[in-house]
Motif scaffolding. Structure first.
Motif, PDB file in Angstrom:
ATOM      1  N   TYR A  26       0.805  -1.212   0.000  1.00 33.40           N
ATOM      2  CA  TYR A  26       0.000   0.000   0.000  1.00 33.40           C
ATOM      3  C   TYR A  26       0.846   1.273   0.000  1.00 33.40           C
ATOM      4  CZ  TYR A  26      -3.976  -2.986   1.176  1.00 33.40           C
ATOM      5  OH  TYR A  26      -4.953  -3.954   1.154  1.00 33.40           O
ATOM      6  N   PHE A  27       2.175   1.133   0.052  1.00 35.27           N
ATOM      7  CA  PHE A  27       3.018   2.314   0.224  1.00 35.27           C
ATOM      8  C   PHE A  27       2.845   3.323  -0.910  1.00 35.27           C
ATOM      9  CE2 PHE A  27       6.992   4.639  -0.544  1.00 35.27           C
ATOM     10  CZ  PHE A  27       7.081   5.328   0.651  1.00 35.27           C
ATOM     11  N   GLN A  28       2.926   2.877  -2.151  1.00 35.01           N
ATOM     12  CA  GLN A  28       2.842   3.806  -3.274  1.00 35.01           C
ATOM     13  C   GLN A  28       1.477   4.484  -3.338  1.00 35.01           C
ATOM     14  OE1 GLN A  28       4.301   0.839  -6.143  1.00 35.01           O
ATOM     15  NE2 GLN A  28       5.828   2.370  -6.783  1.00 35.01           N
ATOM     16  N   LYS A  29       0.451   3.736  -3.009  1.00 38.49           N
ATOM     17  CA  LYS A  29      -0.888   4.307  -2.991  1.00 38.49           C
ATOM     18  C   LYS A  29      -0.978   5.408  -1.935  1.00 38.49           C
ATOM     19  CE  LYS A  29      -5.756   3.024  -2.464  1.00 38.49           C
ATOM     20  NZ  LYS A  29      -6.701   1.930  -2.160  1.00 38.49           N
ATOM     21  N   SER A  61      -1.805   9.369  -2.646  1.00 37.09           N
ATOM     22  CA  SER A  61      -2.917  10.050  -1.980  1.00 37.09           C
ATOM     23  C   SER A  61      -2.446  11.316  -1.267  1.00 37.09           C
ATOM     24  CB  SER A  61      -3.588   9.117  -0.976  1.00 37.09           C
ATOM     25  OG  SER A  61      -4.127   7.984  -1.616  1.00 37.09           O
ATOM     26  N   LEU A  62      -1.317  11.227  -0.622  1.00 36.27           N
ATOM     27  CA  LEU A  62      -0.766  12.390   0.084  1.00 36.27           C
ATOM     28  C   LEU A  62      -0.414  13.516  -0.888  1.00 36.27           C
ATOM     29  CD1 LEU A  62       1.489  10.489   2.640  1.00 36.27           C
ATOM     30  CD2 LEU A  62      -0.357  12.055   3.255  1.00 36.27           C
ATOM     31  N   GLY A  63       0.124  13.140  -2.044  1.00 39.47           N
ATOM     32  CA  GLY A  63       0.536  14.136  -3.031  1.00 39.47           C
ATOM     33  C   GLY A  63      -0.628  14.919  -3.610  1.00 39.47           C
ATOM     34  N   GLU A  64      -1.828  14.392  -3.501  1.00 37.99           N
ATOM     35  CA  GLU A  64      -3.010  15.061  -4.053  1.00 37.99           C
ATOM     36  C   GLU A  64      -3.612  16.079  -3.082  1.00 37.99           C
ATOM     37  OE1 GLU A  64      -5.441  11.728  -4.906  1.00 37.99           O
ATOM     38  OE2 GLU A  64      -4.337  11.154  -6.736  1.00 37.99           O
ATOM     39  N   VAL A  86      -5.020  -1.438   7.643  1.00 34.96           N
ATOM     40  CA  VAL A  86      -4.217  -1.004   6.492  1.00 34.96           C
ATOM     41  C   VAL A  86      -5.090  -0.283   5.479  1.00 34.96           C
ATOM     42  CG1 VAL A  86      -2.827  -1.781   4.548  1.00 34.96           C
ATOM     43  CG2 VAL A  86      -2.531  -2.851   6.771  1.00 34.96           C
ATOM     44  N   SER A  87      -6.197  -0.902   5.103  1.00 35.62           N
ATOM     45  CA  SER A  87      -7.033  -0.315   4.067  1.00 35.62           C
ATOM     46  C   SER A  87      -7.653   0.993   4.532  1.00 35.62           C
ATOM     47  CB  SER A  87      -8.131  -1.301   3.644  1.00 35.62           C
ATOM     48  OG  SER A  87      -8.944  -1.627   4.752  1.00 35.62           O
ATOM     49  N   GLU A  88      -8.061   1.033   5.791  1.00 37.56           N
ATOM     50  CA  GLU A  88      -8.654   2.260   6.311  1.00 37.56           C
ATOM     51  C   GLU A  88      -7.641   3.390   6.331  1.00 37.56           C
ATOM     52  OE1 GLU A  88     -11.975   0.268   9.329  1.00 37.56           O
ATOM     53  OE2 GLU A  88     -10.131   1.159  10.093  1.00 37.56           O
ATOM     54  N   LEU A  89      -6.452   3.082   6.779  1.00 37.48           N
ATOM     55  CA  LEU A  89      -5.415   4.100   6.877  1.00 37.48           C
ATOM     56  C   LEU A  89      -5.036   4.625   5.505  1.00 37.48           C
ATOM     57  CD1 LEU A  89      -3.237   5.661   8.413  1.00 37.48           C
ATOM     58  CD2 LEU A  89      -1.777   3.663   8.227  1.00 37.48           C
ATOM     59  N   LEU A  90      -4.867   3.712   4.542  1.00 41.44           N
ATOM     60  CA  LEU A  90      -4.316   4.120   3.260  1.00 41.44           C
ATOM     61  C   LEU A  90      -5.326   4.792   2.358  1.00 41.44           C
ATOM     62  CD1 LEU A  90      -1.968   1.170   3.144  1.00 41.44           C
ATOM     63  CD2 LEU A  90      -1.344   3.541   3.133  1.00 41.44           C
ATOM     64  N   ASN A  91      -6.584   4.559   2.585  1.00 44.05           N
ATOM     65  CA  ASN A  91      -7.601   5.267   1.806  1.00 44.05           C
ATOM     66  C   ASN A  91      -7.808   6.689   2.326  1.00 44.05           C
ATOM     67  OD1 ASN A  91      -8.177   3.178   0.054  1.00 44.05           O
ATOM     68  ND2 ASN A  91      -9.649   2.244   1.470  1.00 44.05           N
ATOM     69  N   TYR A  92      -7.244   6.967   3.525  1.00 43.21           N
ATOM     70  CA  TYR A  92      -7.442   8.270   4.154  1.00 43.21           C
ATOM     71  C   TYR A  92      -8.923   8.664   4.137  1.00 43.21           C
ATOM     72  CZ  TYR A  92      -2.453   8.727   4.246  1.00 43.21           C
ATOM     73  OH  TYR A  92      -1.118   8.512   4.507  1.00 43.21           O
ATOM     74  N   VAL A 151       5.713   6.162   9.363  1.00 47.97           N
ATOM     75  CA  VAL A 151       7.019   6.808   9.486  1.00 47.97           C
ATOM     76  C   VAL A 151       7.583   7.227   8.131  1.00 47.97           C
ATOM     77  CG1 VAL A 151       9.423   6.469  10.181  1.00 47.97           C
ATOM     78  CG2 VAL A 151       7.566   5.661  11.668  1.00 47.97           C
ATOM     79  N   PHE A 152       7.596   6.310   7.157  1.00 45.48           N
ATOM     80  CA  PHE A 152       8.276   6.623   5.898  1.00 45.48           C
ATOM     81  C   PHE A 152       7.633   7.790   5.130  1.00 45.48           C
ATOM     82  CE2 PHE A 152      10.997   2.856   6.157  1.00 45.48           C
ATOM     83  CZ  PHE A 152      12.161   3.369   5.591  1.00 45.48           C
ATOM     84  N   PRO A 153       6.300   7.909   5.033  1.00 50.30           N
ATOM     85  CA  PRO A 153       5.750   9.112   4.412  1.00 50.30           C
ATOM     86  C   PRO A 153       6.135  10.396   5.146  1.00 50.30           C
ATOM     87  CG  PRO A 153       4.101   7.386   4.461  1.00 50.30           C
ATOM     88  CD  PRO A 153       5.251   6.900   5.290  1.00 50.30           C
TER      89      PRO A 153
END
Length: 777
Positions: A535-538, A542-545, A572-578, A623-625
């Motif tokens: 999910y990292f690239q996704k 999302s953050l870049g938008e 994971v899915s909840e977090l990454l969909n923001y 952390v990485f983002p």
């Protein structure tokens, strides 16, 4: 050697022989790892023998190795259990009555030693020289007793956390442990043996005997024996603990009818020791005479110590010697005397391991070619008895160590540990937020929590080694040992220094390692790391938008969310969909986000040191983002992770693989790694908590070289249980979600309350510019 003979000092497993039921451990659990002993030292006093030996210990370690990802569906890395050898120091204390049977046991179990010499110190070294040489076939090499004493004292002060303590008899916690001072010199050591010797210690090899007295422990013992007909030293102290000295001593009020105000003398002050004993036709009890004698000698020693402390302008005064022996009544009388004569300006400091100073020093003298002081050492709680109260009114269970035996084990650490250079005042730094030794309600709550969690820990330990059928048996042994440690700490909360959540976690890790469970969470971490990477690239996209301000909040929210949900695909899915479903609403319990946002509108930090926490979502998607954003601002980043496993925390070896994979899919991370703007460093820790006074020396060097001006600490263990009140000399961020309802309540919040502390040290100036940085690519 016959087992019945050994049973006099240690209980044997073989029930066919008569055994002393008060002895709780078999000899091979007292003289542990004896078959690999390499070097010996011994300190023989008037009644106690202290033996030291250096041994190698073979144990399992969890290793991770990156796969070449050619096949889809391969795990991120493979986990293997490998054998590793480490160094351990063993110290054992026992009564001289057991010396011959113990030497027999050692002789019968020495297998791999090639040493020809045993270093010896203490008054009994000459007396037992022939016996030692005959039994062990080792040449006795006698070392100067006082030199060994000083070397041993330096060693424990430098290497053992909470070694020194103040004794406060009537306080809620009778033992008040001192922080490990980064510079232990200079200090005064009052060694109370038969007489008293007073040493001024200025450096590792510079010390002098500045004074002393013939009135010491031998005086108490000798006069006590004459007065009470009691020949044993410990029995004499027991009598004193039950006595009332005012029946024998003449007080100020006995002479003046009250206090002597013009001289500042209270009515309860002793005017004349044994002053009432000349009363004709009056009998005095043994207990009262022993108490009066103890006060007389302790007051004399206390006044002498104060005079020398003032003469040499020293405030650190340590007391040791057989007169102390951890007896509360002795420590109390000396403490009272010091407080009285210095009006509280000097504290009497005692040592948890003062009985081992001579043998530690003798060992160090014999190991000088290996330069043991170049390493850092740590107390192994799994194999150490800990400090035990000898108060006669305490539960008898509290004296149950292993019969008359007492053990200390110290592991040589792979990394040399030092202070974080950014601690504002290392001498006043206290890692832990709550001292459970002083808070009975908190202590009982956390001990209950750790007991309740034990079943789960055992199951995870077994599940981490599915191919090893004996894992279940070892896990049960771990359960038994850790349960026993928790029971001991319930009655003796001061056994290993201040009792804290950190020490309870560390004790559990030590016990797991003892039974070869180096990383019970290894497979869980592996699965969660694999999942989160997908999910990292996704997440980055999302953050870049988002707009700049939206992105800053999303990054902080992602960090906090990742810290809450250690594992779980749903998280994971909840977090990454923001998505709006996943929200951490402000205001927070501790909320300095607005100040942090304002700071981000200013110039970038030069370098950020980030102490990371969990594997999986936390490190990869939280952390990485966040780190990526800092790098895009022009800030260098140092990621500090555990050197060894603890719970589900990411280790340095795992983080190396994760960073390599993330760099392969993200140009910002890739270029930062290549240009050395993103650095990975071991913290030197193997704990879920963080002690900033014991960090890898390499990390401290990187902090200086990179001119770190921002420290980020995340997670409940590192930022709440420890370092919540830590004061740094640079800007700092402490972030965590409180996942424990009791702790949340203590801090004035609720379960899942957020702590976001942005702290700027007093006098530190930050510049804020009214501009918004560009969106990172």
């Amino acid at each position: 050697m016959s087992t019945s003979k050994m049973a006099a000092g240690c209980e044997r497993v073989d029930s066919s022989h008569s055994m002393d039921k008060s002895i709780t451990l078999p000899p091979d659990e007292i003289f542990r790892n004896l078959e690999n002993a390499k070097r010996f030292a011994i300190d023989i006093g008037g009644s106690l023998t202290k033996l030291a030996y250096y041994s190698t210990v073979q144990h399992k370690v969890a290793k991770v190795r990156s796969f070449d990802h050619t096949a889809k569906g391969d795990p991120l890395y493979e986990i293997s259990m490998q054998e590793e050898v480490s160094a351990r120091l063993h110290f054992i204390k026992f009564e001289n009555a057991y010396i011959e049977t113990c030497l027999d046991f050692i002789k019968d179990h020495l297998v791999n030693t090639d040493t020809k010499v045993i270093k010896a110190t203490g008054g009994g070294a000459h007396k037992f020289k022939d016996l030692i040489e005959k039994k062990l076939k080792l040449r006795v090499d006698k070392e100067d007793e006082m030199t060994c004493l000083i070397k041993g004292c330096n060693f424990v002060l430098r290497n053992i956390t909470h070694e020194a303590f103040v004794y406060a008899k009537h306080a809620d916690s009778e033992f008040r442990f001192q922080n490990t001072h980064p510079d232990i010199f200079p200090y005064l050591l009052i060694n109370i043996g038969s007489g008293v010797s007073i040493f001024k210690v200025e450096s590792e090899d510079t010390f002098e005997r500045v004074g002393g007295s013939s009135i010491g422990g031998g005086t108490f013992w000798g006069l006590g024996a004459l007065l009470t007909k009691t020949k044993r030293f410990d029995e004499l102290l027991q009598l004193a603990s039950k006595g009332q000295h005012t029946n024998v001593d003449m007080l100020v009020k006995d002479i003046y009818g009250g206090s002597y105000g013009s001289l500042g003398l209270t009515g309860d002050l002793i005017a004349s020791s044994f002053g009432k004993s000349a009363t004709p036709d009056k009998e005095f009890s043994k207990e009262d005479m022993a108490k009066s004698l103890l006060h007389m000698i302790s007051n004399d020693i206390g006044q002498l110590a104060c005079l020398y402390a003032r003469l040499h302008n020293l405030t650190r005064v340590y007391f040791g010697g057989f007169f102390i022996r951890g007896h509360p009544v002795t420590m109390h009388t000396i403490t009272y005397s010091i407080n009285f004569f210095t009006k509280g300006e000097v504290q009497a400091l005692f040592l948890r391991h003062e009985g081992y100073l001579g043998t530690i020093g003798a060992f160090l003298k014999g190991a000088e070619e290996d330069n043991p002081n170049q390493y850092s050492w740590g107390e192994n709680y799994a194999g150490s008895s800990g400090l035990m109260s000898t108060s006669p009114d305490l539960n008898p269970m509290q004296r149950a160590r292993s019969g008359t035996f007492d053990m200390l084990e110290m592991d040589r650490l792979e990394r040399q540990l030092v202070n974080l250079p950014l601690l504002q005042d290392p001498s006043s730094y206290i890692p832990d937020t709550v001292d459970l030794s002083e808070d009975a309600l908190a202590r009982e709550y956390w001990l209950y929590c750790f007991e309740e969690a034990l079943d789960g820990v055992v199951k995870r330990a077994v599940a981490s080694q599915p191919d090893l059928p004996e894992a279940a048996e070892r896990a049960e042994k771990f359960r038994h040992k850790y349960q026993h440690k928790l029971q001991t700490l319930r009655h003796q909360p001061f056994a290993y220094g201040s009792l804290t959540v950190r020490s309870l976690l560390d004790t559990r890790e030590h016990c797991l390692n003892e039974f070869n469970f180096p990383d019970p969470y290894s497979k869980i971490k592996q699965g969660e790391n694999d999942l989160a990477l997908k999910y990292f690239q996704k997440a980055v996209k999302s953050l870049g938008e988002l707009s700049w301000e939206q992105r800053q909040f999303a990054l902080v929210r992602g960090l906090l969310a990742g810290n809450v949900f250690d594992w779980g695909a749903k998280a994971v899915s909840e977090l990454l969909n923001y998505s709006p479903f996943f929200s951490i609403e402000r205001p927070w319990l501790v909320d300095a986000y607005d100040q942090w946002l304002k700071r981000l509108k200013g110039p970038p930090h030069k370098c950020a040191l980030f102490f990371v926490d969990n594997s999986g979502i936390d490190i990869i998607l939280g952390v990485f983002p966040f780190v990526r954003e800092l790098l895009c601002r022009g800030t260098e980043v140092v990621l500090a992770s555990n050197s060894s496993p603890a719970l589900n925390d990411v280790t340095n070896s795992e983080l190396q693989i994760l960073t390599e994979r993330i760099a392969a899919m993200d140009l910002v991370i890739q270029s930062a790694v290549k240009e050395d703007r993103l650095t990975l460093v071991q913290s030197g820790s193997s704990s879920p908590c963080l002690d900033l006074s014991r960090l890898d020396k390499v990390l401290a060097g990187v902090v200086r070289e990179r001119h770190v001006d921002l420290v980020i600490i995340e997670g409940m263990g590192r930022a709440i249980h420890t370092n919540y009140y830590a004061i740094l000399s640079c800007e700092s961020l402490k972030m965590a979600v409180i996942k424990n309802s009791w702790l949340a309540d203590r801090l004035g919040g609720k379960l899942f309350s957020v702590v976001f502390k942005y702290e700027v040290p007093p006098g530190h100036k930050t510049t804020t510019l009214d501009h918004v940085p560009v969106t990172p690519s």
